[in-house]
Design an enzyme around this catalytic site. Structure first.
Site, short mmCIF file in Angstrom:
data_model
loop_
_atom_site.label_atom_id
_atom_site.label_comp_id
_atom_site.label_asym_id
_atom_site.label_seq_id
_atom_site.Cartn_x
_atom_site.Cartn_y
_atom_site.Cartn_z
N GLU A 138 0.90 -1.18 0.13
CA GLU A 138 0.13 0.11 0.06
C GLU A 138 0.86 1.23 0.05
O GLU A 138 1.91 1.19 0.76
CB GLU A 138 -0.87 0.06 1.25
N LEU A 166 -0.28 4.49 0.11
CA LEU A 166 -1.28 5.76 0.66
C LEU A 166 -0.43 6.63 1.56
O LEU A 166 0.45 6.38 2.17
CB LEU A 166 -2.63 5.49 1.23
N ASN A 180 9.58 3.79 -0.43
CA ASN A 180 9.99 4.84 0.82
C ASN A 180 11.36 5.34 0.90
O ASN A 180 11.74 6.22 1.34
CB ASN A 180 9.30 4.08 2.00
N PHE A 208 9.17 16.31 -3.57
CA PHE A 208 10.07 15.90 -2.36
C PHE A 208 11.28 16.40 -2.29
O PHE A 208 12.47 15.80 -2.07
CB PHE A 208 10.09 14.41 -2.49
N CYS A 224 5.98 5.87 8.80
CA CYS A 224 6.38 4.99 7.59
C CYS A 224 7.91 5.19 7.42
O CYS A 224 8.62 4.40 7.49
CB CYS A 224 5.59 4.99 6.31
N LYS A 263 10.84 4.30 10.16
CA LYS A 263 10.94 3.02 10.40
C LYS A 263 11.22 2.06 9.31
O LYS A 263 11.76 1.02 9.36
CB LYS A 263 9.54 2.57 11.16
C1 UDX Z 1 4.93 7.98 3.18
C2 UDX Z 1 4.77 7.72 1.62
O1 UDX Z 1 4.71 8.93 0.91
C3 UDX Z 1 3.77 6.59 1.31
O2 UDX Z 1 3.83 6.29 -0.13
C4 UDX Z 1 3.65 5.46 2.05
O3 UDX Z 1 2.64 4.68 1.56
C5 UDX Z 1 3.79 5.85 3.59
O4 UDX Z 1 4.98 6.72 3.76
P1 UDX Z 1 3.62 9.43 4.57
O5 UDX Z 1 4.09 8.95 5.78
O6 UDX Z 1 2.01 9.79 4.57
O7 UDX Z 1 3.83 8.64 3.35
O8 UDX Z 1 4.04 10.97 4.34
P2 UDX Z 1 4.86 11.72 3.08
O9 UDX Z 1 3.84 12.73 2.43
O10 UDX Z 1 5.65 10.83 2.32
O11 UDX Z 1 5.93 12.86 4.08
C6 UDX Z 1 6.73 12.16 4.95
C7 UDX Z 1 7.55 13.04 5.58
O12 UDX Z 1 8.49 13.51 4.90
C8 UDX Z 1 6.89 14.01 6.30
O13 UDX Z 1 7.23 14.48 7.69
C9 UDX Z 1 7.21 15.34 5.40
O14 UDX Z 1 6.84 16.67 6.17
C10 UDX Z 1 8.41 15.21 4.88
N1 UDX Z 1 8.60 15.92 3.58
C11 UDX Z 1 8.14 15.31 2.63
C12 UDX Z 1 9.94 16.87 3.76
O15 UDX Z 1 10.29 17.02 4.49
N2 UDX Z 1 10.09 17.25 2.33
C13 UDX Z 1 9.43 16.78 1.18
O16 UDX Z 1 9.76 17.42 0.36
C14 UDX Z 1 8.60 16.04 1.49
#
Ligand code: UDX
Length: 436
Positions: free
Chosen positions: A150, A152, A210, A251, A262, A265
């Site tokens: 998944e 998401l 990830n 990103f 996610c 870990k």
């Molecule tokens: C992530 C993956 O994106 C997703 O596909 C997977 O299923 C679960 O892990 P999520 O944990 O919801 O999803 O968060 P994500 O939007 O990926 O952001 C992760 C972290 O990175 C956040 O703390 C965010 O603030 C940080 N981030 C993201 C940055 O510091 N800079 C960026 O450019 C993007």
């Protein structure tokens, strides 16, 4: 044939999956050992914040298609069983704790009817699916096991489930693939790419994705460190490299780094698993990705000290944001909350505001002070830290709140505020990776 689905584990992933599959017309039985959670979900109440999911859950529960129970025998009515339980980091180790996944599969095994398919969605170390499948076939030869990672994102969970950018299935038989195609038929009809893989590849796809995302974030945060040292601006640098389609502009937001349930870990568990497999060296770089990420938090604290003074005792610091990212109330491994706690430990008087994550933050750090509004939070502050980029904070008028603080100094830990606006309003403005 219309399948009946069960979803084992009704946390973030499971609750979302259950409500979304019900919205596609399936009868769905959600099962969890947590009675409180099951009680809430049965009443159509979502135990966490996720845009759009609260309404979807309410509608689906009211439709009668979606039910929740703590009784595992209820899965006997279903023929496709999604395992959505958590795989947290093991205490005192980098590895993932598989207790819940193993427990879920053995709990449903006695109730599997002939032709049933167990579908793992939890993020697991590579090799887990094959092992679980062998175990399952010993006790329940009438069933099969597949893996369906998944992807998401919190904050976009419904969208990502109903309109994912790909569906990946790890299967060992054509029949298992066929069942999954039947279940996902409405999603496939949207033109969603379908990738059939073997079990280990399907498990690896998730952690590889990830790891790549974590690497992108730490890459730009490493550039931020160099920009600071060299007098550059990481936001301009990110914009400029992002125009190259091979790099892409997503990103690349420099700041206090990644957190959540996610990314941190998953990269650690991936390293631990690679070491077990004798491929430790291949993932050595992830150690550096983790280190860069944690260093970003320290850099904010260093900046606070440089701006105020080494001894933070008694200084008033206002913090905007506690969630690990906006549009979420999740504070698991939140960089914002970690910084708040570290500053409080250093003797500062820390006041925190977050539009949605305050309750969860309070549970984790009851000794921090919390403010009901962003404005109240900054009253009398020696310094303001912007650590989770909620829209609400971008909409704040720096002129209006200047009179509320003791000294108008702000550190933007997410590179999301309009620097020109803040400096024009008389604020001293710092941001990670932007030499002033
Ligand atoms: C992530 C993956 O994106 C997703 O596909 C997977 O299923 C679960 O892990 P999520 O944990 O919801 O999803 O968060 P994500 O939007 O990926 O952001 C992760 C972290 O990175 C956040 O703390 C965010 O603030 C940080 N981030 C993201 C940055 O510091 N800079 C960026 O450019 C993007």
């Amino acid at each position: 044939m219309k399948h009946v689905l069960s979803v084992i584990g009704t946390g973030y992933l499971g609750a979302t999956h259950a409500a979304c599959m019900s919205s596609l017309g399936f009868t769905v039985i959600g099962v969890d050992t947590d009675e409180v959670k099951i009680g809430q979900l049965s009443r159509g109440e979502l135990p966490f914040y996720e845009p759009g999911l609260d309404e979807l859950l309410r509608t689906e529960v009211a439709s009668g298609r979606l039910t929740f129970t703590t009784d595992f025998s209820a899965v006997a009515d279903a023929d496709v069983h999604f395992v959505c339980v958590g795989t947290p980091q093991k205490k005192g180790s980098l590895a993932a704790d598989l207790t819940y996944v193993e427990g879920a599969v053995s709990a449903i095994a006695p109730y599997l009817k002939p032709g049933s398919l167990v579908v793992g969605k939890s993020t697991v170390p590579v090799g887990t699916a094959s092992r679980l499948r062998e175990q399952l076939l010993k006790t329940s030869p009438q069933a099969d096991l597949a893996w369906n990672p998944e992807f998401l994102r919190e904050g976009f969970a419904v969208e990502d489930t109903l309109r994912p950018n790909r569906l990946v299935v790890g299967v060992t038989s054509d029949r298992a693939e066929e069942i999954l195609k039947e279940v996902y038929e409405p999603v496939l009809a949207l033109g969603t790419p379908w990738i059939r893989a073997d079990l280990p590849t399907s498990e690896l796809v998730k952690v590889a994705a990830n790891s790549f995302l974590a690497t992108k974030i730490s890459f730009i945060n490493a550039m931020a460190e160099v920009c600071e040292a060299a007098g550059g601006d990481v936001t301009v640098l990110a914009q400029a490299i992002g125009y190259d389609p091979r790099i892409g502009n997503k990103f690349l937001q420099a700041g206090i780094g990644f957190g959540g349930g996610c990314l941190p870990k998953d990269i650690r568990a991936f390293m631990a698993r690679a070491e077990e497999l004798g491929a430790k060296q291949a993932l050595e770089f992830l150690r550096e990705i983790d280190a860069i990420n944690l260093r970003a938090r320290q850099r904010v604290i260093d900046l606070v000290r440089a701006e105020l003074k080494e001894d933070l005792t008694g200084l008033k610091i206002a913090i905007w944001g506690a969630a690990f990212k906006p549009e979420s109330d999740d504070v698991r491994d939140s960089p914002a909350l970690d910084i708040a706690a570290q500053l409080a430990t250093a003797g500062a008087i820390v006041t925190v505001h977050d539009p949605k994550a305050m309750e969860n933050a309070k549970k984790r750090f009851p000794t921090l002070t919390f403010s009901a509004t962003a404005k109240e939070c900054v009253a009398g502050a020696d310094l303001v830290l912007h650590l989770t980029e909620w829209r609400e904070y971008r909409d704040i008028d720096p002129k209006e709140i200047k009179s509320l603080v003791k000294s108008p100094i702000i550190i933007d830990g997410r590179n999301a505020l309009n620097r020109d606006l803040w400096t024009a309003s008389g604020w001293k403005f710092h941001a990670l990776g932007r030499a002033n």
